[in-house]
Design a protein around this motif. Structure first.
Motif, PDB file in Angstrom:
ATOM      1  N   VAL A  85      -5.875  51.035 -37.702  1.00  0.00           N
ATOM      2  CA  VAL A  85      -5.207  49.857 -37.137  1.00  0.00           C
ATOM      3  C   VAL A  85      -3.720  50.177 -37.060  1.00  0.00           C
ATOM      4  N   ASP A  86      -3.175  50.179 -35.847  1.00  0.00           N
ATOM      5  CA  ASP A  86      -1.744  50.416 -35.655  1.00  0.00           C
ATOM      6  C   ASP A  86      -1.006  49.147 -36.084  1.00  0.00           C
ATOM      7  N   LEU A  87      -0.334  49.210 -37.220  1.00  0.00           N
ATOM      8  CA  LEU A  87       0.257  48.001 -37.801  1.00  0.00           C
ATOM      9  C   LEU A  87       1.413  47.465 -36.973  1.00  0.00           C
ATOM     10  N   GLU A  88       2.208  48.342 -36.403  1.00  0.00           N
ATOM     11  CA  GLU A  88       3.332  47.885 -35.597  1.00  0.00           C
ATOM     12  C   GLU A  88       2.841  47.167 -34.344  1.00  0.00           C
ATOM     13  N   GLN A  89       1.805  47.701 -33.707  1.00  0.00           N
ATOM     14  CA  GLN A  89       1.245  47.051 -32.530  1.00  0.00           C
ATOM     15  C   GLN A  89       0.612  45.710 -32.880  1.00  0.00           C
ATOM     16  N   LEU A  90      -0.099  45.667 -34.010  1.00  0.00           N
ATOM     17  CA  LEU A  90      -0.721  44.409 -34.432  1.00  0.00           C
ATOM     18  C   LEU A  90       0.344  43.371 -34.745  1.00  0.00           C
ATOM     19  N   GLN A  91       1.392  43.773 -35.421  1.00  0.00           N
ATOM     20  CA  GLN A  91       2.476  42.847 -35.725  1.00  0.00           C
ATOM     21  C   GLN A  91       3.106  42.302 -34.455  1.00  0.00           C
ATOM     22  N   SER A  92       3.338  43.185 -33.490  1.00  0.00           N
ATOM     23  CA  SER A  92       3.938  42.755 -32.233  1.00  0.00           C
ATOM     24  C   SER A  92       3.024  41.780 -31.504  1.00  0.00           C
ATOM     25  N   ARG A  93       1.721  42.065 -31.528  1.00  0.00           N
ATOM     26  CA  ARG A  93       0.773  41.187 -30.843  1.00  0.00           C
ATOM     27  C   ARG A  93       0.701  39.812 -31.497  1.00  0.00           C
ATOM     28  N   LEU A  94       0.807  39.779 -32.828  1.00  0.00           N
ATOM     29  CA  LEU A  94       0.684  38.513 -33.544  1.00  0.00           C
ATOM     30  C   LEU A  94       1.971  37.716 -33.602  1.00  0.00           C
ATOM     31  N   TYR A  95       3.109  38.421 -33.714  1.00  0.00           N
ATOM     32  CA  TYR A  95       4.349  37.726 -34.031  1.00  0.00           C
ATOM     33  C   TYR A  95       5.471  37.957 -33.030  1.00  0.00           C
ATOM     34  N   HIS A  96       5.239  38.727 -31.996  1.00  0.00           N
ATOM     35  CA  HIS A  96       6.282  38.907 -30.995  1.00  0.00           C
ATOM     36  C   HIS A  96       6.583  37.556 -30.353  1.00  0.00           C
ATOM     37  N   PRO A  97       7.864  37.216 -30.203  1.00  0.00           N
ATOM     38  CA  PRO A  97       8.191  35.914 -29.616  1.00  0.00           C
ATOM     39  C   PRO A  97       7.518  35.712 -28.257  1.00  0.00           C
ATOM     40  N   VAL A  98       7.000  34.532 -28.057  1.00  0.00           N
ATOM     41  CA  VAL A  98       6.317  34.208 -26.805  1.00  0.00           C
ATOM     42  C   VAL A  98       7.149  33.191 -26.032  1.00  0.00           C
ATOM     43  N   ALA A  99       6.940  33.143 -24.740  1.00  0.00           N
ATOM     44  CA  ALA A  99       7.626  32.162 -23.904  1.00  0.00           C
ATOM     45  C   ALA A  99       7.106  30.765 -24.224  1.00  0.00           C
ATOM     46  N   PRO A 100       7.941  29.752 -24.103  1.00  0.00           N
ATOM     47  CA  PRO A 100       7.465  28.386 -24.384  1.00  0.00           C
ATOM     48  C   PRO A 100       6.434  27.950 -23.363  1.00  0.00           C
ATOM     49  N   SER A 101       5.428  27.241 -23.833  1.00  0.00           N
ATOM     50  CA  SER A 101       4.419  26.700 -22.927  1.00  0.00           C
ATOM     51  C   SER A 101       4.824  25.306 -22.442  1.00  0.00           C
ATOM     52  N   TRP A 102       5.749  24.673 -23.179  1.00  0.00           N
ATOM     53  CA  TRP A 102       6.183  23.289 -22.938  1.00  0.00           C
ATOM     54  C   TRP A 102       5.033  22.313 -23.092  1.00  0.00           C
ATOM     55  N   ILE A 131      10.656  32.647 -27.584  1.00  0.00           N
ATOM     56  CA  ILE A 131      11.868  33.193 -26.990  1.00  0.00           C
ATOM     57  C   ILE A 131      12.211  32.405 -25.733  1.00  0.00           C
ATOM     58  N   LEU A 132      13.471  32.000 -25.641  1.00  0.00           N
ATOM     59  CA  LEU A 132      13.969  31.267 -24.479  1.00  0.00           C
ATOM     60  C   LEU A 132      14.765  32.219 -23.593  1.00  0.00           C
ATOM     61  N   ASP A 133      14.393  32.289 -22.348  1.00  0.00           N
ATOM     62  CA  ASP A 133      15.152  33.046 -21.364  1.00  0.00           C
ATOM     63  C   ASP A 133      16.168  32.092 -20.748  1.00  0.00           C
ATOM     64  N   LEU A 162      29.708  32.205 -23.965  1.00  0.00           N
ATOM     65  CA  LEU A 162      29.096  33.328 -23.277  1.00  0.00           C
ATOM     66  C   LEU A 162      28.621  32.901 -21.904  1.00  0.00           C
ATOM     67  N   ASP A 163      28.502  33.882 -21.009  1.00  0.00           N
ATOM     68  CA  ASP A 163      27.850  33.625 -19.732  1.00  0.00           C
ATOM     69  C   ASP A 163      26.359  33.446 -19.987  1.00  0.00           C
ATOM     70  N   ILE A 164      25.715  32.562 -19.264  1.00  0.00           N
ATOM     71  CA  ILE A 164      24.319  32.237 -19.534  1.00  0.00           C
ATOM     72  C   ILE A 164      23.356  33.276 -18.991  1.00  0.00           C
ATOM     73  N   ASN A 165      23.771  34.048 -17.993  1.00  0.00           N
ATOM     74  CA  ASN A 165      22.865  35.006 -17.372  1.00  0.00           C
ATOM     75  C   ASN A 165      22.497  36.122 -18.350  1.00  0.00           C
ATOM     76  N   SER A 166      21.234  36.538 -18.298  1.00  0.00           N
ATOM     77  CA  SER A 166      20.709  37.633 -19.116  1.00  0.00           C
ATOM     78  C   SER A 166      20.817  37.346 -20.615  1.00  0.00           C
ATOM     79  N   ARG A 167      20.831  36.073 -20.989  1.00  0.00           N
ATOM     80  CA  ARG A 167      20.869  35.704 -22.404  1.00  0.00           C
ATOM     81  C   ARG A 167      19.502  35.186 -22.837  1.00  0.00           C
ATOM     82  N   THR A 168      19.139  35.532 -24.058  1.00  0.00           N
ATOM     83  CA  THR A 168      17.912  35.004 -24.637  1.00  0.00           C
ATOM     84  C   THR A 168      18.217  34.442 -26.022  1.00  0.00           C
ATOM     85  N   ALA A 169      17.349  33.567 -26.492  1.00  0.00           N
ATOM     86  CA  ALA A 169      17.478  32.999 -27.836  1.00  0.00           C
ATOM     87  C   ALA A 169      16.085  32.877 -28.427  1.00  0.00           C
ATOM     88  N   VAL A 170      15.912  33.379 -29.641  1.00  0.00           N
ATOM     89  CA  VAL A 170      14.623  33.300 -30.322  1.00  0.00           C
ATOM     90  C   VAL A 170      14.636  32.106 -31.266  1.00  0.00           C
TER      91      VAL A 170
END
Length: 349
Positions: free
Chosen positions: A127-144, A215-217, A247-255
């Motif tokens: 089990v690739d732990l880094e890949q599993l961690q990313s799949r489980l906990y990587h920030p996702v876009a809001p569904s609203w 994660i908010l784009d 800051l300029d808003i373009n190309s900014r993200t917030a987790v």
């Protein structure tokens, strides 16, 4: 349990193959489908996933399970090896072994004539732990879909007009009731209504109510203001994230971190409503202010703040370098009940 430099090795104290060692290399007499072995990872991942949260992992970090399979395809013994920085309880390791033995069937096929003195085949499940961690906990876009709650925290000027000039504005026409839009309203969906010209800023706090980081784009955020027959699209001049610099808003993200994590963003407008003509003779208007993330109006998720002015407040409303701005806000009544405890008079997430 054996502790080595950087990793742990665990095996069941009961070794069922004692006295039954293969006299020859099993690879010369039996084979199996490696894909079946690889698929056994699905019986391991759910147990170790919760222990990967907030752990710094590297690309060569694996959870390795060495398995012994009898010639009928039953998993009979396991040995587990994984990085010691992951604190997995022994009871969880036991659950993994139980799950593998219950579900881990692998078809073993003889090469030629079967032998009576062979007992098992052996393989490894990774089990690739880094890949599993990313799949489980990587920030996702809001569904609203109620995964983000929003509070309108502050409405304030970025550059106030000097007090000694206020008298020059005193004859801007006011009429009774122009500030109390929300009074007596029966609507449940809220919006901000704004009047005036000049500079403005407001703060929105985004609260994550899920168990996943979001994660908010910020580049997807746009503003529009509407009155009958006219639409105006003011530009977001800059932003400030969690009290940081503008800051300029373009190309900014917030987790926004999971389980009640909050990101507070100030949105600045150098000229939110550019009305031509003589500022002194400008009559108040009522522009409906919409704040979009893509094509979704995020003001529909504001849960509890209310800004409403009465004509008696005219002398204390916010004055600006080029006029005045008033915020009149009606909260989303259908959202408040989802996050508000009437008994304690507090909001929860």
């Amino acid at each position: 349990m054996h502790y080595y430099s950087g990793f742990v090795s665990i095996g069941n104290n009961v070794y069922p193959l004692s006295g039954k060692e293969n006299p020859l290399n099993w690879q010369d007499w039996y084979h199996f489908d490696w894909r079946e072995v690889k698929n056994l990872s699905k019986y391991i991942e759910p147990y170790i996933g919760p222990y990967l949260k907030n752990i710094q992992l590297m690309e060569d970090d694996y959870f390795k399970t060495t398995i012994w399979i009898d010639l009928q395809g039953n998993l009979i013994y396991c040995e587990f090896n994984y990085p010691s920085k992951i604190n997995i309880p022994l009871t969880v390791i036991e659950q993994i072994e139980t799950s593998l033995k219950a579900n881990g069937k692998v078809k073993v096929t003889p090469i030629g004539t079967p032998r009576n003195d062979m007992y098992y085949v052996q393989s490894c499940v990774f089990v690739d732990l880094e890949q599993l961690q990313s799949r489980l906990y990587h920030p996702v876009a809001p569904s609203w879909n109620d995964d983000i709650a929003i509070q309108l925290d502050n409405v304030f000027p970025t550059a106030t007009y000097y007090a000694d000039y206020l008298n020059r504005r005193s004859y801007v026409s006011f009429y009774s009731g122009m500030f109390n839009y929300t009074d007596g309203s029966t609507e449940t969906q809220g919006n901000i209504y704004i009047s005036g010209t000049g500079e403005a800023a407001f703060t929105l706090s985004f609260i994550n109510v899920t168990d996943r980081d979001i994660i908010l784009d910020l580049g997807q955020l746009t503003v529009r203001m509407d009155e009958p027959g006219y639409t105006y699209r003011p530009r977001i001049s800059s932003i400030s994230i969690n009290g940081g610099p503008r800051l300029d808003i373009n190309s900014r993200t917030a987790v926004v971190e999971n389980d009640g994590g909050v990101v507070s963003i100030i949105f600045y407008f150098d000229d939110i409503l550019d009305m031509s003509g003589n500022y002194y003779n400008t009559y108040p208007t009522a522009y409906k202010l919409s704040f979009y993330y893509g094509n979704h109006n995020i003001f529909e998720h504001v849960i509890d703040e209310r800004y409403d002015y009465d004509v008696c407040d005219a002398s204390s409303i916010t004055w600006y370098r080029e006029g005045y701005i008033m915020f009149r806000y009606m909260y989303n009544k259908n959202k408040v009940g989802m996050f508000y405890n009437k008994t304690t008079d507090t909001y929860f997430y």
